[in-house]
Enzyme design. Structure first.
Site, PDB file in Angstrom:
ATOM      1  N   LYS A 108      91.102 -10.964  24.806  1.00  0.00           N
ATOM      2  CA  LYS A 108      92.414 -11.424  24.336  1.00  0.00           C
ATOM      3  C   LYS A 108      93.531 -10.636  25.015  1.00  0.00           C
ATOM      4  O   LYS A 108      94.519 -11.208  25.464  1.00  0.00           O
ATOM      5  CB  LYS A 108      92.479 -11.283  22.809  1.00  0.00           C
ATOM      6  CG  LYS A 108      93.725 -11.836  22.182  1.00  0.00           C
ATOM      7  CD  LYS A 108      93.474 -12.353  20.774  1.00  0.00           C
ATOM      8  CE  LYS A 108      93.203 -11.245  19.771  1.00  0.00           C
ATOM      9  NZ  LYS A 108      94.398 -10.451  19.441  1.00  0.00           N
ATOM     10  N   GLY A 156     100.650 -10.420  17.262  1.00  0.00           N
ATOM     11  CA  GLY A 156     101.506  -9.261  17.517  1.00  0.00           C
ATOM     12  C   GLY A 156     101.567  -8.943  18.997  1.00  0.00           C
ATOM     13  O   GLY A 156     102.623  -8.591  19.536  1.00  0.00           O
ATOM     14  N   ARG A 159     105.056  -7.818  10.030  1.00  0.00           N
ATOM     15  CA  ARG A 159     104.701  -6.670  10.891  1.00  0.00           C
ATOM     16  C   ARG A 159     105.932  -6.028  11.536  1.00  0.00           C
ATOM     17  O   ARG A 159     106.917  -6.693  11.829  1.00  0.00           O
ATOM     18  CB  ARG A 159     103.678  -7.123  11.946  1.00  0.00           C
ATOM     19  CG  ARG A 159     102.420  -7.637  11.264  1.00  0.00           C
ATOM     20  CD  ARG A 159     101.386  -8.091  12.246  1.00  0.00           C
ATOM     21  NE  ARG A 159     100.850  -6.986  13.016  1.00  0.00           N
ATOM     22  CZ  ARG A 159     100.003  -7.134  14.026  1.00  0.00           C
ATOM     23  NH1 ARG A 159      99.625  -8.341  14.389  1.00  0.00           N
ATOM     24  NH2 ARG A 159      99.548  -6.091  14.668  1.00  0.00           N
ATOM     25  N   ASP A 173      90.656  -2.170  16.731  1.00  0.00           N
ATOM     26  CA  ASP A 173      90.414  -3.473  16.102  1.00  0.00           C
ATOM     27  C   ASP A 173      89.010  -3.588  15.498  1.00  0.00           C
ATOM     28  O   ASP A 173      88.677  -4.615  14.908  1.00  0.00           O
ATOM     29  CB  ASP A 173      90.616  -4.591  17.129  1.00  0.00           C
ATOM     30  CG  ASP A 173      92.074  -4.691  17.567  1.00  0.00           C
ATOM     31  OD1 ASP A 173      92.962  -4.310  16.772  1.00  0.00           O
ATOM     32  OD2 ASP A 173      92.330  -5.130  18.705  1.00  0.00           O
ATOM     33  N   ARG A 232      94.917  -3.700   7.082  1.00  0.00           N
ATOM     34  CA  ARG A 232      93.480  -3.778   7.316  1.00  0.00           C
ATOM     35  C   ARG A 232      92.691  -2.665   6.637  1.00  0.00           C
ATOM     36  O   ARG A 232      91.486  -2.807   6.422  1.00  0.00           O
ATOM     37  CB  ARG A 232      93.214  -3.702   8.823  1.00  0.00           C
ATOM     38  CG  ARG A 232      92.688  -4.969   9.352  1.00  0.00           C
ATOM     39  CD  ARG A 232      92.360  -4.909  10.813  1.00  0.00           C
ATOM     40  NE  ARG A 232      92.621  -6.229  11.349  1.00  0.00           N
ATOM     41  CZ  ARG A 232      92.788  -6.495  12.625  1.00  0.00           C
ATOM     42  NH1 ARG A 232      92.744  -5.520  13.509  1.00  0.00           N
ATOM     43  NH2 ARG A 232      92.991  -7.719  13.016  1.00  0.00           N
TER      44      ARG A 232
HETATM   45  C1  S3P Z   1      96.551  -4.775  21.810  1.00  0.00           C
HETATM   46  C2  S3P Z   1      96.839  -3.539  21.310  1.00  0.00           C
HETATM   47  C3  S3P Z   1      96.447  -3.078  19.975  1.00  0.00           C
HETATM   48  C4  S3P Z   1      95.393  -3.996  19.340  1.00  0.00           C
HETATM   49  C5  S3P Z   1      95.709  -5.446  19.557  1.00  0.00           C
HETATM   50  C6  S3P Z   1      95.770  -5.763  21.039  1.00  0.00           C
HETATM   51  C7  S3P Z   1      97.005  -5.132  23.172  1.00  0.00           C
HETATM   52  O1  S3P Z   1      97.591  -3.046  19.142  1.00  0.00           O
HETATM   53  O2  S3P Z   1      95.286  -3.737  17.959  1.00  0.00           O
HETATM   54  O3  S3P Z   1      94.729  -6.271  18.959  1.00  0.00           O
HETATM   55  O4  S3P Z   1      96.496  -6.109  23.745  1.00  0.00           O
HETATM   56  O5  S3P Z   1      97.886  -4.424  23.695  1.00  0.00           O
HETATM   57  P1  S3P Z   1      98.559  -1.751  19.100  1.00  0.00           P
HETATM   58  O6  S3P Z   1      99.243  -1.630  20.400  1.00  0.00           O
HETATM   59  O7  S3P Z   1      99.521  -2.059  17.976  1.00  0.00           O
HETATM   60  O8  S3P Z   1      97.667  -0.598  18.783  1.00  0.00           O
END
Ligand code: S3P
Length: 459
Positions: free
Chosen positions: A28, A101, A129, A328, A359
């Site tokens: 992702k 996010g 968030r 995650d 979470r």
């Molecule tokens: C991600 C960073 C992480 C992770 C999210 C994907 C990314 O979040 O939890 O699922 O792709 O940069 P944080 O940057 O808030 O730790």
């Protein structure tokens, strides 16, 4: 994704061993970045193996709204015709990131360096968030928030900087999203933008920026940190991206195979970037039989196939500094811990409180409603696994797991809580149900189908 009007409950039951090989969807994090950097390059980028989950498809839509051409040419295959660094057009409508996010925060960074105004929104989970963590640094670079909900929450309207300034920014928490947003805004600034993080977070943005020809240096800073220096206003060259399998998605069949007696599965082409493999490291400490085969490297990211066999797990203590490399994966690690002999202590999980759900609380609730002893102490999660699975793997009567399951889990619009709960049900004495499976489509659209293909009873 907008909150589903109708809920889709789903139930997982204990059945036979999991067997066979299954290909998990593309990563992702890399999928979002491939679309964004493709949109910022001059020319045509071809992407294969893109995750076609709702989160990533929302980023694709946002790139189109900002002027890039994004075309699907086959399953997971996309062609992106970019507009160049600083070339985003003002979008006509609201940019809706659904549940994501990552999509929202990275695109905020990319927009912040352009002289356009855009409104960012998302579903009920994303609207809760925190966005100040992005709005603060991009504000220092010259972007302005013209409207926002309480406390910097979505919907947010951001006016990008006409003359963005490069900054030196120390991230307040280890977050790849914050780091990436600053670097993406920094692409439009003259001079060097520097991000310093005290704990290294996933470095896909840095690796992919280099892959697209940006001038960027990443060096150690302190015991666990990194300092990233980006030269501004590069011309990004289009580059092919082959998206490897997502280790955060592989985590679910992996833990399922460990806790369902007699299981033996193979998961090909999983990304093994060391900033993402904290779960595998932890599971091995717990005694998991996980072996790597077919190790290779593609497009700057290493990958391997993983063979996973049912294992007798023991409880461990997971140190806080490991959190960024498995942020995650705590919900599904908590499921593994529920089947381990003894207690597992996961330390330093403050950031889990601001994920798709709180979470930390949602994970504890998932276990508690299924009869597993669990505590939250400060920012630590403590799971009491009991007797472990030894007798079950020997084919005998279950000891430590009697009475587990039987609960209905509230997923709080959180895909990882949903999938973790279903994994829990596959090894528990009684079935586990979730209130709504729709949110799984954000990251792992065919999760249930893939698990059924391995022999899981999910329906
Ligand atoms: C991600 C960073 C992480 C992770 C999210 C994907 C990314 O979040 O939890 O699922 O792709 O940069 P944080 O940057 O808030 O730790």
């Amino acid at each position: 994704m907008t909150a589903s009007a109708t809920m889709t409950p789903l139930t997982a039951r204990r059945g036979g061993a999991l067997r066979g090989s299954a290909r998990v969807p593309g990563d992702k994090s890399i999928s979002h970045r491939a679309l964004i950097l493709g949109a910022l390059a001059v020319g045509t980028t071809r992407i294969s193996g893109l995750l076609e989950g709702e989160d990533v498809l929302n980023t694709a839509k946002a790139m189109r709204a900002l002027g890039a051409k994004v075309e699907r040419t086959g399953e997971g295959a996309y062609r992106v015709d970019g507009v160049g660094v600083g070339g985003f057009q003002e979008p006509k409508g609201v940019l809706d990131f659904g549940n994501s996010g990552t999509g929202c925060r990275l695109v905020m960074g990319a927009v912040a360096g352009c002289p356009i105004t855009a409104t960012f929104d998302g579903d009920a989970s994303l609207r809760r968030r925190p966005m100040r963590r992005i709005l603060d640094p991009v504000g220092l670079m010259g972007a302005r928030v013209t409207s926002q909900a309480d406390g910097g929450r979505l919907p947010v309207t951001l006016m990008g900087a006409r003359d963005p300034m490069p900054i030196v920014y120390r991230t307040p928490v280890a977050s790849a999203q914050i780091k990436s947003a600053v670097l993406l805004a920094g692409l439009c600034a003259p001079g060097t933008t520097i991000v310093i993080e005290s704990e290294a977070s996933r470095d896909h943005t840095e690796l992919m920026l280099a892959h697209f020809g940006a001038e960027l240096r990443s060096e150690p800073d302190g015991a666990h940190g990194r300092k990233i220096t980006l030269a501004g206003q590069p011309e990004l060259n289009p580059a092919a991206v082959a998206v490897p399998g997502d280790p955060s998605s592989a985590a679910f069949p992996m833990v399922a195979a460990l806790v369902v007696p007699g299981s033996d599965i193979f998961l090909p082409d999983i990304m093994t970037n060391p900033l993402r493999t904290g779960l595998i490291h932890t599971l091995r400490e717990m005694g998991a039989a996980i072996t790597e085969e077919e190790v290779r490297c593609d497009g700057g990211e290493a990958m391997a196939g993983f063979r996973v066999r049912a294992s007798d797990l023991i409880g461990v203590e997971v140190p806080p500094e490991r959190a960024p490399s498995m942020i995650d994966e705590y919900p599904v690690l908590a499921v593994a811990a529920a089947f381990a002999r003894g207690t597992t202590v996961m330390r330093g999980l403050k950031e889990l409180r601001v994920k798709e759900s709180d979470r930390l609380v949602a994970t504890a609730e998932m276990l508690r409603v299924n009869g597993i002893a669990v505590e939250i102490s400060g920012d630590d999660l403590i799971v009491h696994g009991g007797e472990g699975v030894t007798s079950r793997n020997g084919g005998g009567q279950s000891e430590g797991v009697s009475g587990r399951g039987g609960g209905r889990v509230d997923t709080h619009l959180d895909h990882r809580i949903a999938m973790s709960a279903l994994v829990l049900g596959l090894a528990s004495e009684r079935a586990v149900s979730i209130d709504d499976a729709a949110t799984i489509a954000t990251s792992f659209p065919d999760f249930a189908g893939l698990m059924r293909g391995l022999g899981a009873d999910i329906g």
